[in-house]
Write a protein that holds these residues in place. Structure first.
Motif, PDB file in Angstrom:
ATOM      1  N   TYR A  77       0.837  -1.200   0.000  1.00  0.00           N
ATOM      2  CA  TYR A  77       0.000   0.000   0.000  1.00  0.00           C
ATOM      3  C   TYR A  77       0.877   1.257   0.000  1.00  0.00           C
ATOM      4  O   TYR A  77       0.608   2.213  -0.726  1.00  0.00           O
ATOM      5  N   GLU A  78       1.922   1.255   0.806  1.00  0.00           N
ATOM      6  CA  GLU A  78       2.810   2.422   0.878  1.00  0.00           C
ATOM      7  C   GLU A  78       3.481   2.690  -0.471  1.00  0.00           C
ATOM      8  O   GLU A  78       3.701   3.841  -0.833  1.00  0.00           O
ATOM      9  N   PHE A  96      -2.602  -0.701  -6.508  1.00  0.00           N
ATOM     10  CA  PHE A  96      -3.859  -0.774  -5.756  1.00  0.00           C
ATOM     11  C   PHE A  96      -4.768  -1.868  -6.297  1.00  0.00           C
ATOM     12  O   PHE A  96      -5.453  -2.545  -5.524  1.00  0.00           O
ATOM     13  N   GLN A  97      -4.751  -2.083  -7.611  1.00  0.00           N
ATOM     14  CA  GLN A  97      -5.558  -3.167  -8.176  1.00  0.00           C
ATOM     15  C   GLN A  97      -5.033  -4.517  -7.708  1.00  0.00           C
ATOM     16  O   GLN A  97      -5.820  -5.410  -7.382  1.00  0.00           O
ATOM     17  N   ASP A  98      -3.716  -4.674  -7.639  1.00  0.00           N
ATOM     18  CA  ASP A  98      -3.133  -5.921  -7.122  1.00  0.00           C
ATOM     19  C   ASP A  98      -3.571  -6.151  -5.678  1.00  0.00           C
ATOM     20  O   ASP A  98      -3.888  -7.282  -5.287  1.00  0.00           O
ATOM     21  N   TYR A 103      -7.056  -9.096  -1.796  1.00  0.00           N
ATOM     22  CA  TYR A 103      -8.137  -9.170  -0.809  1.00  0.00           C
ATOM     23  C   TYR A 103      -9.288 -10.035  -1.316  1.00  0.00           C
ATOM     24  O   TYR A 103      -9.878 -10.789  -0.545  1.00  0.00           O
ATOM     25  N   THR A 104      -9.586  -9.935  -2.594  1.00  0.00           N
ATOM     26  CA  THR A 104     -10.674 -10.722  -3.169  1.00  0.00           C
ATOM     27  C   THR A 104     -10.371 -12.216  -3.068  1.00  0.00           C
ATOM     28  O   THR A 104     -11.268 -13.021  -2.793  1.00  0.00           O
ATOM     29  N   ARG A 116      -7.568  -2.500   2.246  1.00  0.00           N
ATOM     30  CA  ARG A 116      -8.488  -2.720   1.126  1.00  0.00           C
ATOM     31  C   ARG A 116      -9.298  -1.457   0.880  1.00  0.00           C
ATOM     32  O   ARG A 116      -9.389  -0.973  -0.254  1.00  0.00           O
ATOM     33  N   LYS A 117      -9.860  -0.914   1.949  1.00  0.00           N
ATOM     34  CA  LYS A 117     -10.677   0.297   1.823  1.00  0.00           C
ATOM     35  C   LYS A 117      -9.829   1.467   1.322  1.00  0.00           C
ATOM     36  O   LYS A 117     -10.252   2.221   0.437  1.00  0.00           O
ATOM     37  N   LEU A 118      -8.628   1.615   1.858  1.00  0.00           N
ATOM     38  CA  LEU A 118      -7.736   2.690   1.416  1.00  0.00           C
ATOM     39  C   LEU A 118      -7.386   2.536  -0.065  1.00  0.00           C
ATOM     40  O   LEU A 118      -7.347   3.523  -0.805  1.00  0.00           O
ATOM     41  N   SER A 119      -7.155   1.305  -0.496  1.00  0.00           N
ATOM     42  CA  SER A 119      -6.840   1.048  -1.903  1.00  0.00           C
ATOM     43  C   SER A 119      -8.029   1.401  -2.795  1.00  0.00           C
ATOM     44  O   SER A 119      -7.860   1.985  -3.873  1.00  0.00           O
TER      45      SER A 119
END
Length: 132
Positions: A77-78, A96-98, A103-104, A116-119
């Motif tokens: 994420y960072e 972010f898509q990765d 998560y999916t 996940r939410k931040l992405s």
């Protein structure tokens, strides 16, 4: 003649600055640092505008601690956040898509939910930037 003088001045100023910025990027990252120490160093470098060094620390986390999902997700994420700051939206979007895909595929509750939410929020920002 003036152009040559201006070039000399530019070279005298720019070259030392270039070498100074390169020297701040760590050539080797100590193997004994914990994931949190690496992330903290990455954040410090980021805050000081040394994005290459920051990226090296975050990449070290993703390589060394790939088997620790929570740490891996945080560092990844960072990296995406770093690309956003640099306005490298295509690279950020891929990161972010990765993460969203990760998560999916993961069992619910095995990864920290906040990233996940931040992405997803960052993906919305990217879509808005691309629409403009």
């Amino acid at each position: 003649m003036k152009l040559t003088s201006i070039k000399k001045i530019f070279i005298a100023i720019a070259l030392p600055a270039l070498f100074a910025s390169c020297s701040s990027t760590p050539k080797e990252i100590p193997e004994d640092l914990t994931a949190q120490e690496l992330i903290q160093k990455g954040q410090t470098e980021f805050e000081n505008g040394r994005y290459k060094a920051s990226l090296r620390y975050y990449n070290a986390v993703t390589e060394r601690f790939a088997g620790e999902p929570a740490v891996y997700v945080e560092a990844t994420y960072e990296i995406g956040h770093l690309f956003m700051k640099q306005k490298k939206y295509d690279k950020a979007e891929a990161v972010f898509q990765d993460l969203i895909d990760l998560y999916t595929a993961a069992q619910p509750g095995t990864l920290p939910g906040s990233y996940r939410k931040l992405s997803e929020l960052e993906m919305e920002k990217i879509k808005a930037k691309k629409a403009n």
